[in-house]
Write an enzyme that holds these catalytic residues in place. Structure first.
Site, PDB file in Angstrom:
ATOM      1  CB  THR A 392      -1.053  -0.031   1.348  1.00  0.00           C
ATOM      2  OG1 THR A 392      -1.124  -1.811   1.237  1.00  0.00           O
ATOM      3  CG2 THR A 392      -1.721   0.904   1.055  1.00  0.00           C
ATOM      4  CG  ASN A 412      -2.947  -7.212  -0.719  1.00  0.00           C
ATOM      5  OD1 ASN A 412      -2.763  -6.913  -0.305  1.00  0.00           O
ATOM      6  ND2 ASN A 412      -3.165  -8.769  -0.878  1.00  0.00           N
ATOM      7  N   GLY A 479      -0.172  -3.941   5.003  1.00  0.00           N
ATOM      8  CA  GLY A 479      -1.240  -4.560   5.226  1.00  0.00           C
ATOM      9  C   GLY A 479      -2.081  -4.786   6.685  1.00  0.00           C
TER      10      GLY A 479
END
Length: 592
Positions: A392, A412, A479
């Site tokens: 990200t 991702n 994450g």
């Protein structure tokens, strides 16, 4: 698999303080000093060349939206491992005139043909992690470009094509490969295919740090978007190319259709807002879990005197870990795409409910079991299993009028699923669904379904002072650590009176709904491990892939912040960079 994505990357990157258009290379700051505050506009981003692009738009009279779009487009060039047009985003915007908050959901969507067995083998068991994350079925319909177009239509001031020029120039003329990009390729980019393999792995080796990279194919693609808008990616030849590439993937071919791309829409969601002490906290609602979870962590801490305990207290960090556990447990049980399940947002954010959850937390002992609570509106039975999004980039932009654009964008895992289309890396977001669709016969809220958007940890957040003025805009990458990062930084700013820069730089304790917690290695928290264990914490020391950016308001002026673990910077409209003292052991995570 998750552990692999948590391994660290290292390396500094050069900075440039005043170029109007991003340059290929420039000197890196190493002094630990705060840049002068400004009221004229600022951008904080994960790469200085991206921040420069945003500042260039502000200098031309552009809005925070214009600056954010230009910044994202350059990130697509200089950190394709983390974000880009092939992925999605969540956006939170503050309007300076009305004080209104708007939030846009541009999360990737599963193809209509997807179902609960999407990542299961013929034996009904989950497929190997490599196949799940790198196969054709890993990709959802990307939403980032559609969101850029929608945001520009609503809040842009400059011509659409102008926003693409810095990124086009870098792609066409070349830029210097950073340490992060090199290490991302070396450690996590071996799965890239086709054009990406030829471009990023010349002669079978990853691009070297310091090499000059030119991307004429990407420049051509961006020029098309600048002239034609997003249509080529959703209804044109690039959509057809993406469908063909995904459906013919060597690993787990998808069942994507042109109709899936053509039917994609950006959705305006209701923001999630609540209070923490005297502050108002606003973030993104489902399918993003950050707005609810960050608020829950903070609100569950409200009855404790965090200011008295201070940042050097093991008890304070124990309390943070306990509150994380409860918030993540609720996240994993209840938060999913609200178009497919009834998410009990009001119940999960109720002050009464969070006060009840807080009573489970003790200053002197650790929770013996961690379970989801029973908020009002919750289904009778739930199944939960958390799968984290991996890679990200976060950015913050504020314009001269005081409008704020806080957003987090992602593909991702590093380089997504490894499949490029028009030089754009496609995402691997669909493993953010719960791979196992049910537990004990109870369907998981976040199970795979056709057209559904997977739950995300993205947490773009804006905090307001008691008088209603903005106090800080912040987001993070890494994450499922994103939620913990943002909550930790806000405790630092709001309770411990730290600057946003110092609050971001603090170490992290990460307890994602489990008894075990990880303390970030190489930080001040590592020395607290014996004291934390004495409080009942099952804690280990290890690397955490962290990266945050923020802008705060101090005495009416903007002050930027960027994570010392990353190559990011904050830059004001004069080109002044917030000087970041990079850590000796930069913990640049593999899932930014």
């Amino acid at each position: 698999m998750l552990r692999r994505f948590l391994l660290a990357l290292t390396g500094p990157l050069a900075l440039s303080a005043c170029a109007t258009v991003p340059t290929a290379e420039s000197p890196r700051p190493d002094a630990a000093a705060s840049a002068p505050g400004t009221t004229q506009g600022m951008v904080s981003a994960a790469d200085p060349r991206a921040a420069e692009a945003g500042i260039a738009m502000l200098r031309k009279g552009g809005s925070a939206t214009d600056a954010a779009i230009a910044t994202m487009l350059v990130l697509n060039i200089v950190e394709p491992q983390n974000s880009g047009i092939g992925g999605g985003l969540f956006l939170v915007r503050h309007d300076s005139e009305s004080g209104a908050i708007a939030t846009l959901d541009a999360r990737e969507a599963a193809p209509a043909a997807a179902g609960p067995d999407w990542f299961l083998g013929t034996d009904g068991k989950p497929l190997p992690g490599r196949e799940i994350y790198q196969g054709g079925r890993a990709a959802g319909v990307p939403g980032a470009l559609a969101a850029m177009a929608e945001a520009h239509k609503r809040w842009g001031k400059l011509p659409w094509a102008d926003l693409f020029q810095p990124a086009i120039a870098l792609a066409r003329d070349g830029f210097v490969v950073s340490a992060r990009m090199h290490n991302g390729l070396r450690l996590y980019g071996k799965h890239v295919t086709g054009w990406a393999r030829e471009t990023y792995w010349p002669a079978g080796e990853p691009l070297a740090e310091g090499a000059t990279l030119r991307l004429p194919l990407v420049a051509n693609t961006l020029e098309r978007f600048a002239k034609e808008g997003p249509a080529p990616l959703y209804t044109g030849d690039l959509a057809r190319e993406a469908v063909a590439a995904l459906n013919s993937a060597e690993t787990l071919p998808s069942k994507m259709t042109a109709e899936d791309f053509a039917g994609y829409t950006v959705i305006e969601r209701d923001p999630v807002c609540g209070t923490y002490r005297v502050w108002r906290i606003c973030g993104m609602g489902p399918p993003a879990s950050g707005g609810i979870s960050v608020l829950a962590i903070l609100k569950q801490l409200e009855r404790f005197d965090m200011a008295r305990l201070g940042k050097s207290s093991p008890v304070a960090w124990h309390l943070i870990a306990e509150s994380e556990r409860l918030a993540y447990a609720d996240r994993n049980a209840y938060i999913a795409d609200p178009g497919y399940v009834a998410v009990p947002v009001a119940g999960l954010t109720s002050p009464h409910y969070l006060a009840e959850r807080s009573q489970l937390i003790s200053e002197s002992a650790s929770l013996q079991s961690i379970e989801a609570g029973r908020p009002e509106g919750a289904p009778a039975k739930v199944a939960s299993r958390g799968w984290a999004d991996q890679g990200t980039s976060s950015l913050t932009a504020v314009d001269a009028e005081g409008n704020i654009q806080q957003l987090t964008t992602t593909i991702n895992g590093y380089y997504g699923n490894g499949i490029p289309v028009g030089g754009i890396m496609l995402n691997n977001e669909l493993p953010d669904f719960d791979i196992v669709p049910q537990k004990n016969g109870i369907p998981a809220a976040n199970r795979v379904e056709g057209g559904k958007r997977p739950r995300s940890s993205l947490s773009p957040t804006i905090v307001y002072a008691p008088d209603g003025s903005p106090r800080i805009a912040i987001g993070a990458a890494g994450g499922s650590t994103i939620i913990a990062q943002v909550a930790k930084a806000l405790v630092g700013v709001l309770d411990w009176n730290l600057s946003a820069q110092d609050a971001i730089a603090m170490g992290l304790i990460y307890a994602p709904g489990t008894k075990k917690a990880t303390v970030e290695e190489g930080t001040e928290l590592a020395a607290m491990v014996p004291a934390l264990r004495a409080l009942g914490e099952e804690v280990e020391v290890g690397p955490l892939g962290l990266k945050a950016n923020a802008i705060e308001w101090v005495d009416g002026r903007l002050v930027g912040a960027a994570d010392p673990r990353s190559e990011g910077v904050a830059m004001d409209i004069a080109g002044t960079i917030t000087q970041i003292k990079r850590r000796e052991n930069d913990l640049n995570g593999a899932h930014d």
